[in-house]
Write a protein that holds these residues in place. Structure first.
Motif, PDB file in Angstrom:
ATOM      1  N   LEU A  85       0.852  -1.187   0.000  1.00  0.00           N
ATOM      2  CA  LEU A  85       0.000   0.000   0.000  1.00  0.00           C
ATOM      3  C   LEU A  85       0.889   1.238   0.000  1.00  0.00           C
ATOM      4  CD1 LEU A  85      -2.639   1.581   0.290  1.00  0.00           C
ATOM      5  CD2 LEU A  85      -2.616   1.033   2.735  1.00  0.00           C
ATOM      6  N   CYS A  86       0.792   2.006  -1.093  1.00  0.00           N
ATOM      7  CA  CYS A  86       1.633   3.192  -1.254  1.00  0.00           C
ATOM      8  C   CYS A  86       0.848   4.445  -0.921  1.00  0.00           C
ATOM      9  CB  CYS A  86       2.120   3.315  -2.693  1.00  0.00           C
ATOM     10  SG  CYS A  86       2.991   1.859  -3.288  1.00  0.00           S
ATOM     11  N   GLY A  87       1.308   5.190   0.049  1.00  0.00           N
ATOM     12  CA  GLY A  87       0.666   6.443   0.423  1.00  0.00           C
ATOM     13  C   GLY A  87       1.303   7.617  -0.304  1.00  0.00           C
ATOM     14  N   HIS A  88       0.589   8.713  -0.307  1.00  0.00           N
ATOM     15  CA  HIS A  88       1.105   9.962  -0.863  1.00  0.00           C
ATOM     16  C   HIS A  88       0.572  11.093  -0.020  1.00  0.00           C
ATOM     17  CE1 HIS A  88       3.502  10.300  -4.514  1.00  0.00           C
ATOM     18  NE2 HIS A  88       3.314   9.002  -4.542  1.00  0.00           N
ATOM     19  N   TYR A  89       0.895  12.308  -0.404  1.00  0.00           N
ATOM     20  CA  TYR A  89       0.460  13.498   0.343  1.00  0.00           C
ATOM     21  C   TYR A  89       0.898  13.349   1.811  1.00  0.00           C
ATOM     22  CZ  TYR A  89      -2.502  13.148  -3.773  1.00  0.00           C
ATOM     23  OH  TYR A  89      -2.950  12.956  -5.040  1.00  0.00           O
ATOM     24  N   GLU A  90       0.038  13.715   2.735  1.00  0.00           N
ATOM     25  CA  GLU A  90       0.435  13.663   4.151  1.00  0.00           C
ATOM     26  C   GLU A  90       0.106  12.318   4.785  1.00  0.00           C
ATOM     27  OE1 GLU A  90       2.385  16.071   5.552  1.00  0.00           O
ATOM     28  OE2 GLU A  90       2.332  16.705   3.460  1.00  0.00           O
ATOM     29  N   GLY A  91      -0.236  11.333   3.966  1.00  0.00           N
ATOM     30  CA  GLY A  91      -0.522  10.014   4.528  1.00  0.00           C
ATOM     31  C   GLY A  91      -1.925   9.537   4.210  1.00  0.00           C
ATOM     32  N   ILE A  92      -2.327   8.459   4.874  1.00  0.00           N
ATOM     33  CA  ILE A  92      -3.606   7.808   4.623  1.00  0.00           C
ATOM     34  C   ILE A  92      -4.420   7.840   5.915  1.00  0.00           C
ATOM     35  CG2 ILE A  92      -4.716   5.642   3.930  1.00  0.00           C
ATOM     36  CD1 ILE A  92      -2.248   4.926   2.333  1.00  0.00           C
ATOM     37  N   ASP A  93      -5.717   7.998   5.788  1.00  0.00           N
ATOM     38  CA  ASP A  93      -6.623   7.994   6.945  1.00  0.00           C
ATOM     39  C   ASP A  93      -6.310   6.782   7.830  1.00  0.00           C
ATOM     40  OD1 ASP A  93      -9.016   7.487   8.606  1.00  0.00           O
ATOM     41  OD2 ASP A  93      -9.943   9.062   7.393  1.00  0.00           O
ATOM     42  N   GLU A  94      -6.016   7.057   9.098  1.00  0.00           N
ATOM     43  CA  GLU A  94      -5.552   6.040  10.047  1.00  0.00           C
ATOM     44  C   GLU A  94      -6.520   4.852  10.161  1.00  0.00           C
ATOM     45  OE1 GLU A  94      -2.590   6.322  11.391  1.00  0.00           O
ATOM     46  OE2 GLU A  94      -2.668   4.627  12.797  1.00  0.00           O
ATOM     47  N   ARG A  95      -7.814   5.111   9.977  1.00  0.00           N
ATOM     48  CA  ARG A  95      -8.802   4.058  10.220  1.00  0.00           C
ATOM     49  C   ARG A  95      -8.687   2.901   9.246  1.00  0.00           C
ATOM     50  NH1 ARG A  95     -13.638   8.297  10.384  1.00  0.00           N
ATOM     51  NH2 ARG A  95     -12.347   9.010   8.653  1.00  0.00           N
ATOM     52  N   VAL A  96      -8.368   3.196   7.994  1.00  0.00           N
ATOM     53  CA  VAL A  96      -8.231   2.091   7.034  1.00  0.00           C
ATOM     54  C   VAL A  96      -6.910   1.359   7.265  1.00  0.00           C
ATOM     55  CG1 VAL A  96      -7.230   3.428   5.107  1.00  0.00           C
ATOM     56  CG2 VAL A  96      -8.548   1.347   4.629  1.00  0.00           C
ATOM     57  N   LEU A  97      -5.892   2.096   7.714  1.00  0.00           N
ATOM     58  CA  LEU A  97      -4.622   1.437   8.042  1.00  0.00           C
ATOM     59  C   LEU A  97      -4.856   0.419   9.163  1.00  0.00           C
ATOM     60  CD1 LEU A  97      -2.148   4.483   7.965  1.00  0.00           C
ATOM     61  CD2 LEU A  97      -2.671   2.856   6.129  1.00  0.00           C
ATOM     62  N   GLU A  98      -5.610   0.841  10.199  1.00  0.00           N
ATOM     63  CA  GLU A  98      -5.905  -0.059  11.322  1.00  0.00           C
ATOM     64  C   GLU A  98      -6.616  -1.325  10.851  1.00  0.00           C
ATOM     65  OE1 GLU A  98      -6.532   3.521  14.610  1.00  0.00           O
ATOM     66  OE2 GLU A  98      -8.224   2.201  14.121  1.00  0.00           O
ATOM     67  N   GLU A  99      -7.473  -1.183   9.843  1.00  0.00           N
ATOM     68  CA  GLU A  99      -8.255  -2.347   9.403  1.00  0.00           C
ATOM     69  C   GLU A  99      -7.520  -3.309   8.498  1.00  0.00           C
ATOM     70  OE1 GLU A  99     -12.270  -2.238   8.252  1.00  0.00           O
ATOM     71  OE2 GLU A  99     -12.840  -0.871   9.861  1.00  0.00           O
ATOM     72  N   ILE A 100      -6.611  -2.825   7.675  1.00  0.00           N
ATOM     73  CA  ILE A 100      -6.054  -3.734   6.654  1.00  0.00           C
ATOM     74  C   ILE A 100      -4.555  -3.992   6.756  1.00  0.00           C
ATOM     75  CG2 ILE A 100      -7.910  -3.054   5.072  1.00  0.00           C
ATOM     76  CD1 ILE A 100      -5.828  -1.621   3.331  1.00  0.00           C
ATOM     77  N   VAL A 101      -3.792  -3.070   7.376  1.00  0.00           N
ATOM     78  CA  VAL A 101      -2.323  -3.199   7.332  1.00  0.00           C
ATOM     79  C   VAL A 101      -1.828  -4.233   8.344  1.00  0.00           C
ATOM     80  CG1 VAL A 101      -0.129  -1.985   7.736  1.00  0.00           C
ATOM     81  CG2 VAL A 101      -1.964  -0.877   6.430  1.00  0.00           C
TER      82      VAL A 101
END
Ligand code: 6GU
Length: 247
Positions: free
Chosen positions: A111-127
């Motif tokens: 999962l490649c992020g850009h800008y200032e990052g990715i909404d934390e909630r989806v990171l918690e669910e899938i990473v």
């Protein structure tokens, strides 16, 4: 090994990994690579994938839903829930042991992020794994994912030929690679170390092993603590490091 890269820049991933040894392994069917455009999962009028951060501040944040839908599409397609590697400077620093471990998986999602990052909630669910490639900041996760895919792929059985094999190389046993020489025997006044011309296989192996140990001690002393070296080799090393210091 099947790689699935969730990204806003799919061309960058495809173009960067279709050459050389990795490209050959893809052509042979040992590896596959799918770059999934997160924007294809933004089901709004302008295919928007980012928005302002709650609480204010600079930059934009990648929204949860398109990332989640892209992830779900991959899981649906392969009928499984593979490990999801999020590329971030906050992650564990990538190394050869991690490359070997990831190489045992059948599928991997990056999962490649850009800008200032990715909404934390989806990171918690899938990473499942947060990984960094070193202590510096890049503009996005694409280059780190390409670095990881290259390093992991060469640990996948069948990717390297016998000659390219990953056994005697830097970081095998936490030692750096010994120096290599090819023709001519003398170049710019510099001669090839005589032992390499001797044809004495055992002496060549001994010299190479010593060079590996010496180089590791000089360039990467931090690796030496973990290196597989005998007491006899340690004694040899401290003697030779003294000699280096004196010269
Ligand atoms: Cl994984 N991502 C970004 N954006 N910067 C990095 C990195 C990852 N690793 C080191 N710097």
């Amino acid at each position: 090994m099947n790689y699935h890269v969730l990204t806003l820049f799919p061309d960058m991933i495809q173009d960067g990994l279709n050459t050389s040894i990795i490209g050959r392994a893809m052509a042979k069917g040992i590896l596959s690579l799918e770059a999934v455009n997160i924007r294809d999962y933004a089901f709004n009028k302008h295919q928007k994938v980012d928005d302002y951060p709650y609480g204010g501040g600079a930059g934009m944040v990648m929204q949860a839903e398109p990332v989640y839908l892209a992830y779900e599409a991959v899981c649906q397609k392969i009928q499984g829930k593979p490990r999801v590697i999020y590329l971030t400077p906050q992650g564990r620093v990538f190394n050869q042991d991690m490359a070997r471990e990831f190489a045992m998986e059948e599928d991997l999602i990056f999962l490649c992020g850009h800008y200032e990052g990715i909404d934390e909630r989806v990171l918690e669910e899938i990473v499942t794994d947060q990984v960094s490639i070193g202590d510096y900041v890049l503009t996005g996760g694409e280059l780190p994912s390409m670095v990881m895919i290259d390093a992991i792929s060469r640990m996948v059985p069948g990717v390297l030929s016998n000659e390219e094999s990953g056994q005697t190389e830097s970081f095998a046993g936490n030692l750096l690679e010994y120096p290599q020489y090819s023709r001519p025997e003398e170049w710019h006044g510099k001669k090839v170390p005589p032992v390499l011309l001797s044809g004495h296989h055992a002496n060549v192996e001994k010299w190479r092993r010593e060079q590996s140990i010496l180089r590791t001690a000089m360039y990467r002393p931090d690796l030496l603590e973990e290196a597989d070296i005998s007491e006899k080799e340690k004694a040899w090393l401290s003697q030779n490091l003294k000699l280096e210091g004196d010269s």
